[in-house]
Design an enzyme around this catalytic site. Structure first.
Site, mmCIF file in Angstrom:
data_model
loop_
_atom_site.group_PDB
_atom_site.id
_atom_site.type_symbol
_atom_site.label_atom_id
_atom_site.label_comp_id
_atom_site.label_asym_id
_atom_site.label_seq_id
_atom_site.Cartn_x
_atom_site.Cartn_y
_atom_site.Cartn_z
ATOM 1 N N ASP A 149 0.855 -1.195 0.000
ATOM 2 C CA ASP A 149 0.000 0.000 0.000
ATOM 3 C C ASP A 149 0.886 1.239 0.000
ATOM 4 O O ASP A 149 1.723 1.409 0.894
ATOM 5 C CB ASP A 149 -0.888 -0.011 1.251
ATOM 6 C CG ASP A 149 -2.012 1.009 1.172
ATOM 7 O OD1 ASP A 149 -1.780 2.110 0.611
ATOM 8 O OD2 ASP A 149 -3.115 0.729 1.669
ATOM 9 N N ASP A 185 4.542 0.492 -7.963
ATOM 10 C CA ASP A 185 4.166 1.228 -9.168
ATOM 11 C C ASP A 185 3.862 2.692 -8.843
ATOM 12 O O ASP A 185 3.268 3.392 -9.650
ATOM 13 C CB ASP A 185 2.971 0.559 -9.868
ATOM 14 C CG ASP A 185 1.762 0.400 -8.954
ATOM 15 O OD1 ASP A 185 1.888 0.663 -7.729
ATOM 16 O OD2 ASP A 185 0.688 0.007 -9.452
#
Length: 244
Positions: A149, A185
């Site tokens: 996260d 990402d």
């Protein structure tokens, strides 16, 4: 050792025992979700064999897997498909996965059954407890943290899993020469990861240039990663090894 445990209730999304014993800032939020019938049945059938718990205490991996082999730990395996693919592609290696979300645990157990895997075990508790209470020092050859996260809002950055303190605790569980493989990402998180790793005692970048690494062939591309690539999003891999 694990064959004698009773499975957790797959209908209890919070699990009967606490997910974590740690106080303070957590890097995850327990999302609500229900297992599919297939995941639930796989959980009921296979958790007693493949599940590990905090109550097992400090494990001996050779006893757990019945052999002495390269040992990998993946923190936060999501729905488990990538971990199952890695385990299927490397039957000579052993894999421990950690995931607090029960649908993901059920999904991985179903993958294990469908693929006939014997080289995977699962914890469904806070990875910090696995590291502190369950794994002997210098037992791991590789630790993987893929797409954690990002906690992208600046006020939430303190919740990010990859911090100096976490990295140092992981270091002691890696053998000298063992790899910590991070991937994200989110460019800002990648920069944060690089800053943390460059400032972490006992680690060195596998890249002589000191930059990010090309994606290793044995890290599967997830469907979210493919979707991101189609949208022009980048992915950053960091591979550092323990030096002492």
């Amino acid at each position: 050792m694990t064959d004698q445990k009773e499975p957790q209730d797959p209908n209890d999304m919070a699990t009967p025992s606490p997910v974590t014993t740690r106080r303070g800032v957590r890097s995850f939020v327990l999302r609500q979700g229900r297992m599919t019938e297939g995941q639930k049945k796989a959980f009921e059938r296979s958790w007693p064999k493949y599940g590990l718990t905090r109550e097992d205490g400090m494990i001996d991996p050779r006893q757990v897997f019945g052999r002495d082999a390269m040992l990998n730990l993946e923190v936060g395996f999501g729905m488990g498909k990538s971990l199952a693919e890695m385990a299927e592609a490397a039957p000579e290696q052993d894999f421990i996965g950690v995931e607090v979300h029960q649908p993901g645990v059920g999904a991985l157990l179903k993958e294990i059954e469908d693929r006939g895997l014997e080289n995977v075990r699962i914890y469904s508790i806070d990875a910090n407890d696995v590291i502190d209470l369950c794994l002997p020092d210098a037992c791991l050859d590789r630790v993987m943290v893929f797409f954690p996260d990002p906690w992208h809002k600046k006020r939430h950055h303190k919740r990010r899993l990859v911090q100096h303190e976490f990295v140092q605790r992981v270091r002691h569980k890696l053998r000298v020469g063992g790899i910590l493989h991070l991937a994200t990402d989110w460019e800002n998180y990648a920069e944060h990861m690089m800053e943390v790793m460059n400032g972490s005692e006992g680690f060195a970048n596998t890249q002589e240039s000191g930059g990010y690494s090309p994606r290793p062939a044995d890290r599967p591309i997830t469907k979210f990663e493919k979707r991101g690539e189609n949208l022009g999003h980048g992915v950053w891999d960091l591979l550092f090894y323990r030096t002492n």
